[in-house]
Design a protein around this motif. Structure first.
Motif, PDB file in Angstrom:
ATOM      1  N   LEU A 329      39.176  45.559  40.706  1.00 41.36           N
ATOM      2  CA  LEU A 329      39.856  45.775  39.430  1.00 41.36           C
ATOM      3  C   LEU A 329      38.908  46.397  38.429  1.00 41.36           C
ATOM      4  O   LEU A 329      37.734  46.009  38.341  1.00 41.36           O
ATOM      5  CB  LEU A 329      40.367  44.451  38.865  1.00 41.36           C
ATOM      6  CG  LEU A 329      41.449  43.700  39.643  1.00 41.36           C
ATOM      7  CD1 LEU A 329      41.645  42.300  39.052  1.00 41.36           C
ATOM      8  CD2 LEU A 329      42.757  44.471  39.624  1.00 41.36           C
ATOM      9  N   ALA A 330      39.429  47.355  37.664  1.00 34.47           N
ATOM     10  CA  ALA A 330      38.670  47.917  36.546  1.00 34.47           C
ATOM     11  C   ALA A 330      39.671  48.395  35.510  1.00 34.47           C
ATOM     12  O   ALA A 330      40.290  49.444  35.663  1.00 34.47           O
ATOM     13  CB  ALA A 330      37.777  49.066  37.009  1.00 34.47           C
ATOM     14  N   GLY A 331      39.850  47.610  34.465  1.00 32.63           N
ATOM     15  CA  GLY A 331      40.736  47.985  33.378  1.00 32.63           C
ATOM     16  C   GLY A 331      42.150  47.483  33.561  1.00 32.63           C
ATOM     17  O   GLY A 331      42.655  47.392  34.684  1.00 32.63           O
ATOM     18  N   ASN A 332      42.797  47.135  32.442  1.00 34.36           N
ATOM     19  CA  ASN A 332      44.194  46.700  32.463  1.00 34.36           C
ATOM     20  C   ASN A 332      44.674  46.567  31.027  1.00 34.36           C
ATOM     21  O   ASN A 332      44.003  45.961  30.197  1.00 34.36           O
ATOM     22  CB  ASN A 332      44.346  45.372  33.189  1.00 34.36           C
ATOM     23  CG  ASN A 332      45.784  44.927  33.272  1.00 34.36           C
ATOM     24  OD1 ASN A 332      46.684  45.744  33.454  1.00 34.36           O
ATOM     25  ND2 ASN A 332      46.018  43.629  33.157  1.00 34.36           N
ATOM     26  N   ALA A 333      45.850  47.120  30.752  1.00 35.12           N
ATOM     27  CA  ALA A 333      46.406  47.041  29.404  1.00 35.12           C
ATOM     28  C   ALA A 333      47.642  46.164  29.337  1.00 35.12           C
ATOM     29  O   ALA A 333      48.308  46.121  28.303  1.00 35.12           O
ATOM     30  CB  ALA A 333      46.749  48.450  28.905  1.00 35.12           C
TER      31      ALA A 333
END
Length: 373
Positions: A329-333
């Motif tokens: 995982l890298a980033g999530n809004a």
């Protein structure tokens, strides 16, 4: 006869005679010293006895709480383990389930163990007592821990970890990992989702490459490709209202766009990659058999790695269920995200939350055992 003056002189001599006074003071001082020695010896002995009883009570309460969590008779387990940790036939062990007093009074998920034993008081005559009673009490409880945003199923150490500049930020939710805190025997209780086993499906050779705009909905599903789906730079893939089953990997390249609306991407044992620079927005169904599920893998199959690393360009709403895979995982809004995977690696700043009202996801919940008193 002595005159009155002589008698008075003798009395003055007697009052001035100090012979024997030092013996009196010595006796009084010795009594005080012996009293302090007795207090010191009994305090030290009491602390040692209290420590031994407390360790046995702690272990009994912990075992009783674990039995409660497992659904077996807790009181006999707690009593037996407490006695096993005592080298003392005079100690008395009592168990209360639920506890009758304390902050867990009446709680059916708590159990209390109390141990007492008589102790001979050293130099008890000086202290006015020959026997005292030493007591120890411990309360173990089953604590509900919820909701969970992450669940790693691999029992090996480090099944959830940050790598390099990766940073995991959890908003109002927990991370669960198989191991000492969540052993494999309890994983079905923690994970409420049912993931199907891997199965083969009919497909044609090649890869479905999306370079323009492709909308997939009921009645407009492209023929499954054995090479999976690739969203090229400038391409846009939108999946609406269905569980779309893929026969191969899913790859969204930098500059490509993937959108799901009320849909589940059913990838089976195949890996998924959302590359850095891609635009990804997942919105799962809110009802039905796939409620809350954004990505659905398989419960069996060869190990694989899915890389969801689109950074600020990805909004992963719902549950991502890839139990046999390593998920990076890298980033999530998104405000509501769950990840259930074999192993979970965080390689970028990734925020996960559980603001899941109306999304349809189920609750990941664990039960921890703790000594609370």
């Amino acid at each position: 006869m002595r005159s009155d003056g002589a008698q008075r002189g003798d009395l003055r001599w007697l009052s001035a005679d100090e012979q024997g006074a030092s013996a009196i003071f010595t006796a009084l001082a010795l009594s005080a010293v012996l009293g302090f020695v007795a207090l010191g010896l009994n305090a030290a002995g009491g602390l040692a006895a209290k420590r031994d009883l407390q360790q046995a009570a702690d272990r009994g309460a912990d075992a009783g709480a674990r039995a409660l969590r497992s659904g077996v008779a807790a009181a006999p387990v707690a009593r037996a383990l407490a006695k096993d940790n005592l080298n003392d036939t005079e100690a008395m062990v009592s168990v209360e389930w639920p506890p009758a007093a304390g902050r867990c009074a009446g709680d059916p998920l708590a159990i209390a163990v109390e141990i007492s034993r008589p102790r001979t008081v050293r130099l008890g005559g000086l202290l006015g007592a020959d026997v005292s009673v030493v007591r120890a009490r411990a309360v173990g409880a089953v604590i509900q821990v919820a909701p969970g945003c992450l669940l790693a199923l691999d029992p090996a150490p480090g099944s959830i970890r940050e790598s390099g500049s990766g940073r995991l930020l959890l908003d109002g939710c927990e991370a669960f990992a198989a191991g000492p805190l969540t052993p494999a025997a309890r994983l079905p209780q923690v994970n409420p989702y049912s993931v199907p086993a891997a199965s083969t499906m009919a497909c044609v050779a090649g890869t479905l490459t999306v370079s323009g705009v492709l909308v997939v909905r009921n009645g407009a599903e492209p023929q499954p490709r054995c090479g999976g789906v690739r969203v090229a730079p400038g391409g846009r893939l939108r999946v609406e209202g269905i569980a779309w089953r893929l026969a191969g990997p899913l790859h969204v390249e930098a500059g490509g766009r993937l959108e799901t609306w009320g849909a589940t991407l059913w990838t089976g044992p195949h890996p998924v990659e959302f590359a850095a620079g891609a635009q990804v927005e997942l919105q799962p169904p809110m009802a039905g058999s796939m409620a809350g599920v954004a990505l659905l893998g398989a419960s069996t199959g060869p190990p694989a790695t899915s890389r969801l690393v689109a950074g600020s360009g990805q909004k992963l709403t719902g549950a991502i269920l890839l139990p046999t895979q390593t998920v990076e995982l890298a980033g999530n809004a998104a405000a509501c995200t769950q990840v259930v995977a074999g192993r979970i690696l965080v390689s970028g700043i990734t925020r996960l939350g559980h603001a899941c009202a109306g999304v349809g996801v189920k609750t990941l919940m664990d039960q921890r055992v703790a000594l609370v008193e």
